[in-house]
Scaffold this active site. Structure first.
Site, short mmCIF file in Angstrom:
data_model
loop_
_atom_site.label_atom_id
_atom_site.label_comp_id
_atom_site.label_asym_id
_atom_site.label_seq_id
_atom_site.Cartn_x
_atom_site.Cartn_y
_atom_site.Cartn_z
N ASN A 121 0.74 -1.22 -0.02
CA ASN A 121 0.19 -0.03 -0.12
C ASN A 121 0.80 1.36 -0.01
O ASN A 121 0.44 2.38 -0.50
CB ASN A 121 -0.85 -0.03 1.37
CG ASN A 121 -1.56 1.34 1.60
OD1 ASN A 121 -2.44 1.79 0.68
ND2 ASN A 121 -1.43 2.21 2.25
N ARG A 171 -8.27 5.68 0.96
CA ARG A 171 -7.52 4.96 -0.02
C ARG A 171 -6.35 5.58 -0.90
O ARG A 171 -5.54 5.27 -1.29
CB ARG A 171 -8.43 4.26 -1.07
CG ARG A 171 -9.15 3.12 -0.46
CD ARG A 171 -10.21 2.57 -1.37
NE ARG A 171 -10.83 1.53 -0.96
CZ ARG A 171 -12.05 1.30 -1.04
NH1 ARG A 171 -12.92 2.01 -1.79
NH2 ARG A 171 -12.69 0.23 -0.75
N ASP A 180 2.17 7.01 0.11
CA ASP A 180 0.88 6.06 -0.58
C ASP A 180 1.03 5.88 -1.81
O ASP A 180 0.92 6.70 -2.83
CB ASP A 180 -0.42 6.84 -0.06
CG ASP A 180 -1.47 5.77 -0.36
OD1 ASP A 180 -1.60 4.94 0.34
OD2 ASP A 180 -2.37 6.20 -1.25
N ASP A 210 -1.52 -6.60 3.20
CA ASP A 210 -1.77 -5.59 4.46
C ASP A 210 -2.24 -4.49 4.12
O ASP A 210 -1.94 -4.04 2.84
CB ASP A 210 -0.17 -5.47 4.78
CG ASP A 210 -0.10 -4.32 6.15
OD1 ASP A 210 -0.43 -4.84 7.02
OD2 ASP A 210 0.46 -3.10 5.50
N HIS A 214 -6.77 0.09 2.45
CA HIS A 214 -6.18 1.28 2.03
C HIS A 214 -5.92 1.19 0.41
O HIS A 214 -5.39 2.28 0.01
CB HIS A 214 -5.05 1.86 2.78
CG HIS A 214 -5.48 2.00 4.04
ND1 HIS A 214 -5.99 3.05 4.86
CD2 HIS A 214 -5.55 1.23 5.55
CE1 HIS A 214 -6.26 2.94 6.03
NE2 HIS A 214 -5.93 1.72 6.56
N GLU A 247 -6.09 -7.82 4.53
CA GLU A 247 -6.58 -6.82 5.81
C GLU A 247 -7.47 -5.80 5.63
O GLU A 247 -7.14 -5.04 5.15
CB GLU A 247 -5.32 -6.45 6.50
CG GLU A 247 -5.46 -5.92 7.89
CD GLU A 247 -4.53 -5.04 8.19
OE1 GLU A 247 -4.35 -4.53 9.36
OE2 GLU A 247 -3.63 -4.32 7.22
N ASN A 310 -4.26 -10.65 16.57
CA ASN A 310 -3.35 -10.64 15.57
C ASN A 310 -2.23 -9.76 16.22
O ASN A 310 -2.48 -9.17 17.25
CB ASN A 310 -4.10 -9.97 14.35
CG ASN A 310 -4.22 -8.56 14.14
OD1 ASN A 310 -4.13 -8.08 15.13
ND2 ASN A 310 -4.24 -8.14 12.86
N ARG A 349 -6.43 -18.88 12.13
CA ARG A 349 -5.16 -18.53 12.21
C ARG A 349 -4.92 -18.26 13.82
O ARG A 349 -5.29 -17.51 14.44
CB ARG A 349 -4.57 -17.24 11.43
CG ARG A 349 -3.10 -17.06 11.76
CD ARG A 349 -2.65 -15.43 11.36
NE ARG A 349 -3.36 -14.56 11.78
CZ ARG A 349 -3.64 -13.30 11.29
NH1 ARG A 349 -3.06 -13.10 10.18
NH2 ARG A 349 -4.33 -12.52 11.88
#
Ligand SMILES: *[C@@H]1O[C@H](CO)[C@@H](O)[C@H](O)[C@H]1NC(C)=O
Ligand SMILES: *[C@@H]1O[C@H](CO)[C@@H](O)[C@H](O)[C@H]1NC(C)=O
Ligand SMILES: CC(=O)N[C@H]1CO[C@H](CO)[C@@H](O)[C@@H]1O
Length: 500
Positions: A121, A171, A180, A210, A214, A247, A310, A349
């Protein structure tokens, strides 16, 4: 004409089903295995050994490893420096490319798949010149990362995410000041694909994406579509697609929904983490777990990547706040993990942590920089600063339970109207929980054939005896089950392979 139509339809059906079986929603686990472990901040050489000596033999299916690509060297070496990429060189505190490749091969040979936490990202934050774990330099201030190379042309204009109710901001702006990347840029897509396809060639089975929330789903789609199939030299069936779990933190009430990502792959179900913590933490009753699943606003089972905690929310980052259970509250934590693994819902997990006192603290080191290896005690638990929840008997025996009962339905639910529950998994396994502050001591239906069984929570079968509690199941499938409120563990579990 009719014949042609029929065979065309048959072909389509064949194509559709084989596509689904090998698609990015499938974890590509070796047969008979069901549970992934996150070995947070472990070194590649240590993971190789754990795959061979422990994870493989105990029936674990896979390992999520920490980010593999070069990250910024941050002062006092916090865990989060690994989420600040400098380049796509495979050099981190966990090891180099050769050690990574060796780990993937050794784990695959042990029946354990490797999943890489990929961070694309953004790139590292900051204003001046910085150095990475592979020795590369970068200047985040001018958005210059020459070891990729990326320049300011490859990023969105700098702006701050001030509202999660505005999807454009989430985003296109900078998450915590992290530069970004613009994933709609074809040059950026090519660099990301070079990185991901290299990992596929080395034999990994999939990716944790990850910060997927975003990024724009359409840009992710373009990238995923150009991923190579998995490497058949590592035992994957031809045409297998990399498993993708994204994620996306969505506890409701924001502009971006987890459902925007389910067509692309599996999605992290943070509501599962928050809810299981709330229930086993004593803030909701266990009897309500009777309809655990989508009725709790979770994603459908096949789209839901689930966990108790997590690496973010165990230290107060991410989502769930004080509801999240961790190793620090071990009795309730083991109960929550046992429930997650005993219940058929979702793709689980298990978290495996290092001990920490403050939320920035990095992994144990030998000298403030180099990561220390875990020490292994006689009872399989860890030392040297490593918690190794995956090596707790109550957790690894439930990962084995999940393998043994795979494919069966949950049946014969019982509860006492409060915090004592029990259920069967077909006629292969039975589990009971006591989260009340008084004893459970009653006759329950176990759905198992008559015999004497060893509880895999308090001990294990050892030859023809049991190192923990054992129980007699009568010819009607019933047994007298007891879990005292004062016991170390609030769970009792037996299955067809724990019969004496
Ligand atoms: C459970 O209850 C029975 C009587 O129904 C009693 O004999 C037994 O001692 C109890 N067991 C425990 C562990 O409390
Ligand atoms: C359960 O306990 C009752 C009462 O002590 C006893 O009669 C019964 O045989 C026990 N059932 C089994 C399967 O051991
Ligand atoms: C409905 C029911 O089974 N209630 C039980 C709740 O738990 C206590 C202690 O195990 C029992 O005494 C109740 O009968």
């Amino acid at each position: 004409m009719t014949l042609t139509k029929v065979s065309f339809c048959a072909l389509l059906i064949l194509f559709a089903s084989s596509h689904t079986a090998n698609a990015q929603w499938n974890p590509n686990y070796a047969s008979g295995r069901t549970t992934m472990v996150h070995l947070f901040e472990w070194k590649w050489d240590d993971i190789s050994v754990d795959c061979e000596n422990f994870l493989g033999p105990k029936g674990y299916a896979g390992v999520q490893v920490s980010p593999v690509n070069e990250n910024v060297v941050a002062e006092s070496r916090p865990w989060w420096e690994r989420y600040q990429p400098i380049s796509y060189l495979l050099t981190t505190r966990s090891g180099n490319e050769q050690q990574f490749a060796n780990m993937v091969r050794r784990c695959n040979n042990a029946g354990v798949r490797i999943y890489v936490d990929v961070v694309f990202n953004h790139m590292a934050a900051g204003y001046s010149d910085v150095v990475g774990t592979g020795g590369s330099t970068a200047n985040p201030g001018s958005k210059s990362y020459p070891a990729v190379p990326y320049s300011s042309l490859d990023f969105h204009a700098s702006c701050t995410i001030s509202s999660y109710n505005v999807a454009n901001q989430v985003r296109n702006c900078e998450l915590s000041g992290l530069r970004d990347l613009d994933q709609s840029n074809s040059y950026v897509q090519d660099r990301i694909l070079d990185f991901l396809n290299k990992l596929i060639s080395l034999g990994i089975a999939g990716f944790r994406v990850d910060a997927a929330k975003h990024m724009w789903p359409a840009d992710l789609q373009s990238i995923y579509n150009r991923l190579n199939n998995l490497n058949t030299e590592h035992g994957f069936a031809g045409g297998s697609r990399p498993f993708i779990y994204q994620e996306v933190i969505d506890l409701g009430g924001e502009a971006i929904s987890k459902y925007e990502y389910t067509d692309l792959g599996v999605v992290t179900e943070f509501s599962h983490s928050a809810s299981i913590g709330r229930v086993f933490g004593g803030n909701d009753q266990l009897r309500w777990l009777t309809n655990w699943g989508p009725q709790w606003d979770f994603l459908p089972s096949g789209s839901a990547f689930i966990f108790v905690d997590n690496h973010d929310n165990q230290r107060g980052h991410g989502a769930g706040g004080s509801d999240i259970l961790t190793y620090k509250n071990s009795k309730k934590y083991k109960m929550a993990n046992a429930f997650m693994l005993a219940h058929p819902f979702g793709i689980p997990r298990v978290m495996s942590s290092f001990a920490f006192d403050n939320s920035d603290q990095g992994p144990p080191t030998t000298d403030g920089h180099n990561i220390a290896s875990p020490s292994i005690n006689a009872d399989d638990t860890c030392g040297n600063g490593w918690v190794c929840e995956h090596r707790w008997r109550q957790i690894y025996n439930m990962a084995a339970f999940r393998n043994i009962v795979a494919g069966t339905d949950l049946q014969s639910w019982w509860d006492n109207g409060s915090n004592q529950i029990a259920f069967c998994r077909g006629n292969k396994g039975f589990v009971a929980f006591n989260n009340d502050n008084y004893d459970l001591n009653t006759s329950l239906q176990t759905c198992l054939p008559a015999g004497t069984y060893c509880d895999v929570i308090s001990g294990a079968k050892s030859g023809s005896s049991c190192t923990g509690k054992s129980v007699v199941v009568g010819s009607d499938g019933r047994a007298n089950i007891s879990i005292r409120a004062s016991e170390d563990d609030g769970v009792f579990a037996i299955h067809v392979e724990s019969r004496l």
